[in-house]
Structures are given as structure tokens and as C-alpha cells.
Scaffold this motif. Sequence first.
Motif, mmCIF file in Angstrom:
data_model
loop_
_atom_site.group_PDB
_atom_site.id
_atom_site.type_symbol
_atom_site.label_atom_id
_atom_site.label_comp_id
_atom_site.label_asym_id
_atom_site.label_seq_id
_atom_site.Cartn_x
_atom_site.Cartn_y
_atom_site.Cartn_z
ATOM 1 N N ALA A 162 0.855 -1.192 0.000
ATOM 2 C CA ALA A 162 0.000 0.000 0.000
ATOM 3 C C ALA A 162 0.891 1.242 0.000
ATOM 4 O O ALA A 162 0.508 2.301 0.497
ATOM 5 C CB ALA A 162 -0.919 -0.001 1.218
ATOM 6 N N GLY A 163 2.073 1.095 -0.550
ATOM 7 C CA GLY A 163 3.010 2.199 -0.592
ATOM 8 C C GLY A 163 4.304 1.724 -1.202
ATOM 9 O O GLY A 163 4.421 0.555 -1.577
ATOM 10 N N ARG A 164 5.278 2.622 -1.328
ATOM 11 C CA ARG A 164 6.548 2.232 -1.906
ATOM 12 C C ARG A 164 7.628 3.199 -1.454
ATOM 13 O O ARG A 164 7.332 4.247 -0.869
ATOM 14 C CB ARG A 164 6.469 2.186 -3.431
ATOM 15 N N GLN A 165 8.869 2.839 -1.726
ATOM 16 C CA GLN A 165 9.971 3.748 -1.455
ATOM 17 C C GLN A 165 10.771 3.921 -2.744
ATOM 18 O O GLN A 165 10.991 2.943 -3.456
ATOM 19 C CB GLN A 165 10.880 3.208 -0.345
ATOM 20 N N ASP A 166 11.152 5.139 -3.037
ATOM 21 C CA ASP A 166 11.994 5.436 -4.192
ATOM 22 C C ASP A 166 13.131 6.333 -3.732
ATOM 23 O O ASP A 166 13.240 6.643 -2.561
ATOM 24 C CB ASP A 166 11.143 6.099 -5.289
ATOM 25 N N LYS A 167 13.949 6.736 -4.709
ATOM 26 C CA LYS A 167 15.081 7.602 -4.386
ATOM 27 C C LYS A 167 14.806 9.016 -4.885
ATOM 28 O O LYS A 167 14.186 9.190 -5.928
ATOM 29 C CB LYS A 167 16.352 7.060 -5.057
ATOM 30 N N SER A 168 15.230 10.010 -4.136
ATOM 31 C CA SER A 168 15.132 11.389 -4.614
ATOM 32 C C SER A 168 16.232 12.192 -3.952
ATOM 33 O O SER A 168 16.887 11.722 -3.021
ATOM 34 C CB SER A 168 13.762 11.986 -4.290
ATOM 35 N N ILE A 169 16.447 13.397 -4.433
ATOM 36 C CA ILE A 169 17.555 14.194 -3.889
ATOM 37 C C ILE A 169 17.268 14.587 -2.439
ATOM 38 O O ILE A 169 18.130 14.479 -1.584
ATOM 39 C CB ILE A 169 17.803 15.436 -4.777
ATOM 40 N N HIS A 170 16.046 15.035 -2.173
ATOM 41 C CA HIS A 170 15.652 15.329 -0.798
ATOM 42 C C HIS A 170 14.563 14.341 -0.392
ATOM 43 O O HIS A 170 13.542 14.248 -1.069
ATOM 44 C CB HIS A 170 15.106 16.754 -0.667
ATOM 45 N N PRO A 171 14.744 13.614 0.702
ATOM 46 C CA PRO A 171 13.725 12.638 1.116
ATOM 47 C C PRO A 171 12.400 13.339 1.425
ATOM 48 O O PRO A 171 12.392 14.456 1.944
ATOM 49 C CB PRO A 171 14.312 12.039 2.401
ATOM 50 N N PHE A 172 11.296 12.706 1.073
ATOM 51 C CA PHE A 172 9.978 13.242 1.431
ATOM 52 C C PHE A 172 8.972 12.101 1.444
ATOM 53 O O PHE A 172 9.269 10.988 1.008
ATOM 54 C CB PHE A 172 9.532 14.349 0.453
ATOM 55 N N SER A 173 7.772 12.389 1.944
ATOM 56 C CA SER A 173 6.709 11.395 1.885
ATOM 57 C C SER A 173 5.479 12.054 1.291
ATOM 58 O O SER A 173 5.301 13.270 1.393
ATOM 59 C CB SER A 173 6.397 10.841 3.276
ATOM 60 N N SER A 174 4.656 11.237 0.664
ATOM 61 C CA SER A 174 3.537 11.767 -0.093
ATOM 62 C C SER A 174 2.425 10.736 -0.070
ATOM 63 O O SER A 174 2.605 9.607 -0.504
ATOM 64 C CB SER A 174 4.050 12.012 -1.524
ATOM 65 N N GLY A 175 1.270 11.136 0.509
ATOM 66 C CA GLY A 175 0.164 10.189 0.604
ATOM 67 C C GLY A 175 -0.913 10.526 -0.405
ATOM 68 O O GLY A 175 -1.653 11.485 -0.217
ATOM 69 N N GLN A 176 -0.964 9.749 -1.491
ATOM 70 C CA GLN A 176 -2.015 9.980 -2.491
ATOM 71 C C GLN A 176 -3.359 9.483 -1.971
ATOM 72 O O GLN A 176 -4.409 9.927 -2.386
ATOM 73 C CB GLN A 176 -1.685 9.231 -3.771
ATOM 74 N N HIS A 177 -3.279 8.506 -1.092
ATOM 75 C CA HIS A 177 -4.439 7.817 -0.524
ATOM 76 C C HIS A 177 -3.821 6.859 0.502
ATOM 77 O O HIS A 177 -2.659 6.467 0.350
ATOM 78 C CB HIS A 177 -5.168 7.042 -1.642
ATOM 79 N N PRO A 178 -4.565 6.482 1.549
ATOM 80 C CA PRO A 178 -3.954 5.567 2.531
ATOM 81 C C PRO A 178 -3.468 4.239 1.932
ATOM 82 O O PRO A 178 -2.661 3.544 2.547
ATOM 83 C CB PRO A 178 -5.086 5.368 3.545
ATOM 84 N N THR A 179 -3.936 3.891 0.748
ATOM 85 C CA THR A 179 -3.426 2.675 0.094
ATOM 86 C C THR A 179 -2.286 2.983 -0.865
ATOM 87 O O THR A 179 -1.836 2.094 -1.580
ATOM 88 C CB THR A 179 -4.540 1.984 -0.707
ATOM 89 N N ASP A 180 -1.860 4.233 -0.921
ATOM 90 C CA ASP A 180 -0.841 4.629 -1.896
ATOM 91 C C ASP A 180 0.050 5.702 -1.281
ATOM 92 O O ASP A 180 -0.062 6.884 -1.591
ATOM 93 C CB ASP A 180 -1.514 5.138 -3.180
ATOM 94 N N VAL A 181 0.942 5.254 -0.391
ATOM 95 C CA VAL A 181 1.776 6.169 0.385
ATOM 96 C C VAL A 181 3.217 6.003 -0.087
ATOM 97 O O VAL A 181 3.767 4.911 -0.032
ATOM 98 C CB VAL A 181 1.662 5.853 1.884
ATOM 99 N N ARG A 182 3.791 7.085 -0.559
ATOM 100 C CA ARG A 182 5.108 6.985 -1.186
ATOM 101 C C ARG A 182 6.168 7.746 -0.397
ATOM 102 O O ARG A 182 5.967 8.897 -0.043
ATOM 103 C CB ARG A 182 5.019 7.502 -2.615
ATOM 104 N N LEU A 183 7.259 7.059 -0.145
ATOM 105 C CA LEU A 183 8.368 7.636 0.597
ATOM 106 C C LEU A 183 9.569 7.699 -0.327
ATOM 107 O O LEU A 183 9.684 6.906 -1.257
ATOM 108 C CB LEU A 183 8.731 6.724 1.774
ATOM 109 N N THR A 184 10.463 8.634 -0.050
ATOM 110 C CA THR A 184 11.734 8.587 -0.766
ATOM 111 C C THR A 184 12.860 8.681 0.242
ATOM 112 O O THR A 184 12.679 9.154 1.370
ATOM 113 C CB THR A 184 11.895 9.734 -1.787
ATOM 114 N N THR A 185 14.011 8.220 -0.168
ATOM 115 C CA THR A 185 15.191 8.338 0.661
ATOM 116 C C THR A 185 16.344 8.728 -0.239
ATOM 117 O O THR A 185 16.226 8.721 -1.463
ATOM 118 C CB THR A 185 15.445 7.033 1.456
#
Lengths: 499, 499
Positions: free
Chosen positions: A223-246
Motif C-alpha cells: 500500500a506504498g513504496r519507497q523510491d530515491k530522490s535528492i531530498h527525502p519526502f513522503s507523499s500520501g495519495q491515498h492511505p493505500t498509496d503512500v510513497r516515501l523517498t530516501t
Amino acid sequence: MEKTFDALLARMQELRDLGGLIGLATWDQETYLPPKAAESRAFQLSTLQGIHHERLVDPRLGELLDWAAGNKGLTDDQRAMARVLTEERNRAVKVPKALVQALAEAQSRGLVAWREARKQNRFAVFKPALERLLILRREQADAYGHDGERYDGLLEGYEPGMRVKRLTPVLGALRDNLIPLVAALQAAPRKVGDFFEGRRFDTETQWRFTLRLLGDMGFDLEAGRQDKSIHPFSSGQHPTDVRLTTDLEEGSLTALFSTLHEGGHGLYEQGFSAAHHRTPLANAPSMGLHESQSRMWENLVGRGRPFWTHYFPALREAFPQALAGVELDTFHSAINRVTPSFIRVEADEVTYNLHIVLRYELELLLIRDALPLDELPAAWNERMRRFLGVTPPDDTQGVLQDIHWAWGEFGYFPTYALGNLYAASLYRAAQRAVPQLEEGFARGELKPLRDWLRTHVHSEGHRQPAEELVRKVTGQGLTDVDFLAYLKSKFGALYGLSL
Amino acid sequence: MEKTFDALLARMQELRDLGGLIGLATWDQETYLPPKAAESRAFQLSTLQGIHHERLVDPRLGELLDWAAGNKGLTDDQRAMARVLTEERNRAVKVPKALVQALAEAQSRGLVAWREARKQNRFAVFKPALERLLILRREQADAYGHDGERYDGLLEGYEPGMRVKRLTPVLGALRDNLIPLVAALQAAPRKVGDFFEGRRFDTETQWRFTLRLLGDMGFDLEAGRQDKSIHPFSSGQHPTDVRLTTDLEEGSLTALFSTLHEGGHGLYEQGFSAAHHRTPLANAPSMGLHESQSRMWENLVGRGRPFWTHYFPALREAFPQALAGVELDTFHSAINRVTPSFIRVEADEVTYNLHIVLRYELELLLIRDALPLDELPAAWNERMRRFLGVTPPDDTQGVLQDIHWAWGEFGYFPTYALGNLYAASLYRAAQRAVPQLEEGFARGELKPLRDWLRTHVHSEGHRQPAEELVRKVTGQGLTDVDFLAYLKSKFGALYGLSL
């Protein structure tokens, strides 16, 4: 127009869907967007935000909300949904379109000027753009309305219900407690050196370790995923689609702490009650409370000895060369080293809030128009000396370091400090409520904390203001008592002091 | 309401931005969406499509388009923009909301029934849902309007300007030419075996090879990207943001051909004129013309001997074990093996269009209500025998193989055949115009073809209908002459026949 709760709900759902799509387009912008598509994405986001605004200020939505406000037949949750959306809508309605456009333009110019000022390392280059942003934000605060304290009008956008009158004494006391604490730790005979200097940690191995941590925390990777980005952040499109970056760096293990931090935000987003999905209640009541979850997992859990009792052997196995011969105690001290420094985002748990108080005091003066901009760099540096005993060598390492003011965000910084204070109080409540919480951490059992937070914090969503929820859960409202007790106990032990 | 071209342009841009966001959300759904987010994404997409539809049918847009239609002061491009959008809008306006909703529901049910029918391997399970879809599509065709041939009303949505009256004789002649060609190749003394059986190609190495091909074709990886998905597709959010996917299988090299295929679509999307960005002209005039670009790169270029003269040594170096001792001739024959088979998506260049003609003939009968659904599987199998000499052993390998009808898409299939015919004609024009085109391929120089296509096809966008553009570029409209000549020359040489 038909006035039913279903008609209102349909509009709430549409707004949430649009919000989720704005989240997706923004997430994509920071992760996978091709470099040449920056302009087209800006157009798409602006179109989407324009439609979201148009739907929000639609007079027919206002009529439905008025109807709901006067309707005794609604459930508690339905009334809360209508109340939260009414508050959001009232703020949106109050700002004239010309001001919205002027702000958007000033924000773009602010970013450009800030980047140029950093390049030239001269605050003066940024000053005119900052001046313009302050004028417009003051105007916006007046449009929102306030009881004589403009800053309250802005603060409300990030920390609903919080006021300068309540915040200033809390942050002032925190400052007055932290300054001597930092000094005491600096003077302690026991010293902690720079552990990471010269060590190398394979980034692929770090990546796998972060995914293991997310799984152990109970973050649902289906119900979410982790990806890479320059600055870490989190983004909840919906409680079943929560995206984090590191952000993976070979020279440090910051990715682990970023993941714990964003994972804390992510657990919050995944934990909203299914009954609140696609409604205004599937939201944290404030930025500060959201931040309490990230800071709790990053610091109270993730820089704690119980946590590393379990994970350090695995970490040493993952990085056998970099950590050859390193003992748990050494590592635990290393990741808790207290050093007054110029840069907020690199600050440790003890000094961090002094960086925040500094910014709060200054932006309060700026919004009150009580500090000439020419004097801002000096005012910054004077506080750095007074709070932390260090003087930034230049503007880039001082007043120009954060993007927030460049983007015209005034009122956001204090939510970081509120996050730390709420985190300590909620963690203390969890310790009282969950038997052997930290003993569990030492066995790699992190989910009992997640479950307790889900029940008492996350699933509440935005049913009540942040402080009210915290009071319900901990028995007290905003306080620095738990936070200071935590710091003194932890860093006293680490530095061999009785604080 | 202010009536200016700028006011109209702002609405065009908003529609294109929304279209781009629908593209992004759909791309994300097939690449990175967490599995549990399928439902929330469906809601978001439905909301976005609803808003797109609402903006398109807005009466004020209609007034602006009417104003533009009567305005002599507009440029050619401005008039073309208004004309294309008027056509799109007229179609959208004609379909009653109740029918749109009924179709959406029937499509969902169609997909579910089709999946179940495939599981049970029984057409009868899918039949009621297909019946319903046909009824609604006929109703929709009537709403769009036609001159007695309902199918034209649907075809117009994929291939504007094309009519059954024009298409049937072309596809009939193609069929009558292909049937004996397939038979002749089957009877040829020279045989080509199944080359790929038992060979293994590392998927990471394949991935790198596909990226190299995209770069060599001139696909701008800074204005687009490639990812992995179960079914390859391409998606243009904007000419600066064109996304392709490919599907990697260890047992074959289909990823290479998928990439060339999707890359062909991608070059089209990247090649729209900057003056047309965010307007209705930044679009292919038809699905068939779009498909001509993918088929050209996949087949006419990518299964050609000149192409592999350059790339085969590199391929053998990339897969030294799987291709040990394999000669260019063997490989070139292997990737051009002609075998009548049951499944369209696995068909070679020669048999492929017979699969399409079969579907076209059947769906024309279905839309005319001239074929009882009970007889559909038998009608399918009878044509398979007559066209290709093979009989599907069951429904899953016969009438149930494609998703198109399950989704209610009637009128789409012929665009695949049009793509092949247009590809051959355009390729022949390129050969005449670009000196030493294929000699260049043999040195790895693919960009001269891209540049020629960009100038003569891509940058035209949707200024004129597909066939008009093809006539302008090649000197003739839709024809099977170039395609048949290409097949006979290529496969005659490969199979040692004089055709």
C-alpha cells in the motif's frame, strides 16, 4: 440543488481525488520526471491546483456545508468532515484571486533570487524578493483574519488552533532549557568524535536495509513504496498509496534515518480509518502532529539503544568492512553525537530545536514588520552565538540555508519543534501503555508501537485539533516536560553526566 | 464572455494538461502503483476523466469554437486547432450521460466476464457481457451519427475520416493477396526452425541493449523514459515527457522489438512541433498513422538485414553464450520466421494482417447485428482455417484471446492493419528521399530516418487527416501495394522464392 450528505460527500471525494493526483504529479516530479519536462509538469500542476481551488470555493459547496452545519441528523464523523472542510474552504475563499496570483509569482521569483543569492553567498541578492514575499504574506494573513497577531493567520494553515500567545512561552522555555543543556554536553569530559569520517557504506546494501526497516516497522509495501530522490519526502495519495523517498550517500548512513523518518510519516498516512478514506478526516490535524510521528521513529526509536541492540549485529554483517571491530556502544554514541553546528538539517536532537526557535523568533518579528530586513543576517548570527555558541562564517551557512522563506513559507518552522515535543509526550504514553515496549525493540519487534499509534493517533485522522488529541492520549496538552526529560536521561547517560 | 483566440487557447491548454495527467496516472498504474491502490487510482482516474469531459462539453467552449469557425483572421494552425477540437467536442456532446455511465459499467463487467471466460476456457461465459457491450456501442454509433453504416461512427473515434466503404475493399484485397503468400512461404523448401527454444538472454543485458537502441534511434531520454511493465505501451504526457515500457523475458529477445515498437510511437510524440504543444494539434491524426511509426521501427527497420548488419556483432558480444557460433543470416531468418499461429500478438509480419482482417470482418458483422453471438466462435475458427490453415484448439486461443472486445473496443483493430500499410508506403518514400538510408542503418546510423519522419510526419501533428498527410508525403493515399511489394521482396529472399 439536492442537499444531502451524499451530495456533500461526492464533493469531498472529488477534492480528495484531486489532492491525490496533485500528490502523484509532485511525487513524479521529484522521482521519475524526465529533466526536460519540468515546464510541462509545472503547467499540469498549476491546472490541477486551479481546478482544486475552483471546486473548493464553489458557492454550491458552501451551501452544502452551511446545510450540514445546521443539520442535527448527521453523525459525529459527518459533522467533523463538514467542519474540517468548512475551515479549509473559508481560508481559500478569503484570499482574493489577485493575491493568489501575486503570491505564486513572488514564490517563483523568491526561489530564483534565493538560488542566486546562495551562489553569490550574499543575502542582499535575496532581500528584495524576500521583502515582496513578506508584504504579500502579511496581506494574506490579514485576509485570513487574526486578533491583532498576523502570524496567527499564517500559523493556522500549518498548525490549526495554535496561536503565538500559546506557542511563544512554550518555545521560549524550551530555548532557555536547551541552551544550558547544550553547554553542559559540550563541556562534558566524555567526547564523541566524527565516526563516519572515512567510512564507506555500499548504497545498494543500505537500500536493502531501509526496506527491511520499513517492513519491520509495519509499513505496508503493498500500500506504498519507497523510491530515491535528492531530498527525502513522503507523499500520501491515498492511505493505500503512500510513497516515501530516501537519499543514499556512500559516506554516511543517513538513508537509514531518513527512511525511519519518512516511514513514520508513512505509517500515519496508512493508518487513517477506512471509514475516513476520500474525506477531509483522512488527514493529520496538524503538521506538528504529523512530524511527531516521523521524529518519534527517527529519533526516539531509531537512535535508541534498544533498537540498535537488535539491528546493530545485522548492520555490522551488512557492512563488515566499514564496521569492523565497532561495538554497539561506540555506534550508539556516534549516531547521537551532540555538536553545535550551522546547518539545521544536520543538527542532532539536542541542538535541533534551537535552530527552530531561532527561525520562529525571527519570522515572528518579520511578519510583525518589527525587524528591518537589512538587520536579518546579523539578528540570525547573534542568535546563533547566543543559542549555540557558534557564528556562521557566511550567509549561505546562515540566513540563506533553508528553502522555506524563499518559498514564502512563514509559520511552518515551529511545527518541527511541536513535532519533537508531541513525539516525546506520545512516546512516553506508549511506554506506559505497551508492556515492555523497548524490550520488544531489542528483539526487533517494532509493530507494537505502530499498533498503539494506529489505534490512538492515526485512525483518529482529523476528528479533533492536534493538541486536543494529544491531551486525550497523554493526559496533557503541549509541553516540553517529556521532551526535556527524555533528552536529559538519554544524553546524560551517553555523556556521563547527571543532568 | 471574452471571445479571443487566447481565451480559446487557454481552454485547449487546460484540456491538454488534464489529458497529460490522465496519461501520467495511467502510466503510473501500470508501472509503480502499489497493488492495494488499484481502487483509489480508479476513483482518481474517474474523477479526472469526468472533469476532462465536463470541460470539453462546456457550452462556453462551444461558443468559442463557433466564434473561431467564423473568424477569417485566424492563422491556418489556429483554424486547424479549432477544427480538431470541434470534432472531438461534437462527439463528446452527442453521447448522453446515461449512455456514458452505462458503457463504463458494461466495460467493467466485460473485463470481469472475459477474464472468467478465459479461466473457464468457454466463450459462453463472456457472451452476455459482450452482447450488452454491442448493444451499447450500436447505440453510441447512432448517437455519433453515420450514413447507414454504424461501424463508421465507431471507426471515426480511432481513424478520423476513414469509412467502411473505403476500408473494406483495401483490407479484402490485402487478405486475398496474403492468403496465397502465406501458403507459398509455408510450402517453400527452405525452412526456419524455432531459434529461441532453449536459449537464455540475461534480462539486465537486454535492458541495457534496449536503452542503447532508443538512444541510437534518436529518442530523447531527457524528454522521456523507459520502464518495465507487463504489457509494453507508450504514453505521451507532453512532447517533453514521453514514457515507454518494455517487458523483459529471459527466453526471448522480444524486449528489443517492443522497445523499437514503442520507441517508434515515442519518436512521434517527441516530434510534435513546439508551436503545437498543449494544443489539439500535438497529436497524430489517427491511430493507424501512429501505429505506422511503431511498425516501421519494429519491422521495416528492426527486422531488416541492414539494421542487424550493424547490431548483430554487438548483440553476440552482449550474449556470448546464447549466440555462440550463430551467424547473422541465421539470426536474421530466425527473427523473420513465418508461421501461421493462433495468437495475434505473436504473429509474424506476413500472417499478422490476416489476424486483423479476421477481426475486422467479424466486428463489422457484429456491429451490423448480422452475426448471432452464438455463432461467433465458429465464425472465428472458420476464418482461421480459411486465412491461415490452422484451427484454434479452444476459445482462449481463439475468440477470447484479445482484450479489445472485452473492453468494448470495436473499430480499433483495423488501425493495426492501416499502420502496416502506411508504414510501408512512408518507408518507401523515405528510401527515395534519404540517400543511402539502409546503408546508414548498416553503420548504426538510424537518425536520418527519424529526422525525415520528424520533418514530414511528426511535426505536422494533426493539421490534416492521416490519409491526406500520407498522400502529401508519398504521392498516394492508402494502398497495399508498397506493403505487399515489401513482403514479397523480403520474404522471397529469406525463403528462397521468387514471389
